[in-house]
Design an enzyme around this catalytic site. Structure first.
Site, PDB file in Angstrom:
ATOM      1  N   GLU A 154       5.329   8.190 -13.485  1.00  0.00           N
ATOM      2  CA  GLU A 154       4.085   8.248 -12.710  1.00  0.00           C
ATOM      3  C   GLU A 154       4.341   7.777 -11.281  1.00  0.00           C
ATOM      4  O   GLU A 154       4.843   6.689 -11.061  1.00  0.00           O
ATOM      5  CB  GLU A 154       3.012   7.389 -13.367  1.00  0.00           C
ATOM      6  CG  GLU A 154       2.656   7.805 -14.789  1.00  0.00           C
ATOM      7  CD  GLU A 154       1.963   9.160 -14.877  1.00  0.00           C
ATOM      8  OE1 GLU A 154       1.522   9.684 -13.833  1.00  0.00           O
ATOM      9  OE2 GLU A 154       1.856   9.696 -15.999  1.00  0.00           O
ATOM     10  N   CYS A 166      -3.377   2.645 -18.889  1.00  0.00           N
ATOM     11  CA  CYS A 166      -2.090   2.881 -18.232  1.00  0.00           C
ATOM     12  C   CYS A 166      -2.263   2.911 -16.714  1.00  0.00           C
ATOM     13  O   CYS A 166      -1.597   2.180 -15.982  1.00  0.00           O
ATOM     14  CB  CYS A 166      -1.483   4.195 -18.721  1.00  0.00           C
ATOM     15  SG  CYS A 166      -1.032   4.180 -20.468  1.00  0.00           S
ATOM     16  N   HIS A 198       5.202   7.079 -18.774  1.00  0.00           N
ATOM     17  CA  HIS A 198       4.561   7.521 -20.009  1.00  0.00           C
ATOM     18  C   HIS A 198       5.624   8.089 -20.950  1.00  0.00           C
ATOM     19  O   HIS A 198       6.523   8.814 -20.506  1.00  0.00           O
ATOM     20  CB  HIS A 198       3.525   8.605 -19.720  1.00  0.00           C
ATOM     21  CG  HIS A 198       2.146   8.072 -19.512  1.00  0.00           C
ATOM     22  ND1 HIS A 198       1.435   8.246 -18.342  1.00  0.00           N
ATOM     23  CD2 HIS A 198       1.332   7.356 -20.340  1.00  0.00           C
ATOM     24  CE1 HIS A 198       0.247   7.661 -18.455  1.00  0.00           C
ATOM     25  NE2 HIS A 198       0.162   7.115 -19.657  1.00  0.00           N
TER      26      HIS A 198
END
Length: 198
Positions: A86, A150, A169
């Site tokens: 991410e 998250c 992730h």
């Protein structure tokens, strides 16, 4: 000449929630802790409960306790099929209830902060390193961490120090990767990220 002090790395995974009685993120982080990262790396792992209050309090505590060279949060994603790096996190839009049935105040992570924060770590370079390594895992880069715990946890860390914070992730276990393969992906990612952290 004295030996250099080890580089402190913190890796977190999440506890159970929803359909995930076993959260692959925490399983992978635990497996990572059994693997050698290098003599100069001091790894600390922590499980985060899937609730906003705990995440909001624990993340700053980890930064304060360890003053890490790098902190990597790991979470499970039902739509991921690769190690997903991410690049950024969002401050607003947290309207999905956590495991305690709560949402953060104003559906916001850090009141008064900017809407989005981008990690100073170039995830495309990390992705390339993972994909070029002789391993069984593949990586990709994402620009949307999902507006749940998250994303929330990532924003919290980025608001403390965006130059040393990352989020990964992972898919659920065995879809397609085993815990050992996920841990190897995390190991490769951390080593690649440390190249960029001064």
């Amino acid at each position: 000449m004295p030996a250099e002090a080890p580089q402190t790395v913190v890796a977190t995974g999440f506890g159970p929630f929803g359909i995930y009685d076993v959260n692959s993120s925490w399983v992978a982080v635990q497996e990572l802790s059994k693997r050698p990262l290098g003599d100069d790396i001091d790894l600390h792992i922590e499980e985060i409960s899937v609730d906003y209050k705990t995440a909001s309090e624990l993340v700053p505590e980890l930064w304060k306790k360890y003053n890490p060279k790098l902190i990597v949060h790991v979470g499970v994603s039902g739509i991921a099929s690769k190690i997903t790096l991410e690049q950024k996190a969002h401050n607003e839009g947290y309207d999905k209830c956590d495991v305690k049935g709560c949402c953060p105040e104003n559906h916001c992570c850090v009141l008064g902060d900017e809407g989005c924060r981008v990690s100073g770590i170039d995830m495309q370079l990390v992705c390339r390193d993972i994909n070029e390594a002789s391993s069984d895992v593949e990586a990709e880069v994402s620009q949307d961490a999902g507006r749940y715990l998250c994303d929330f946890t990532y924003f919290k860390s980025l608001s403390i120090d965006k130059s040393r914070a990352a989020f990964i992730h992972v898919p659920p276990l065995n879809t397609p990767y085993t815990a050992e393969q996920l841990a190897e992906g995390l190991r490769l990612a951390i080593l690649a990220m440390l190249k960029q952290v001064s």
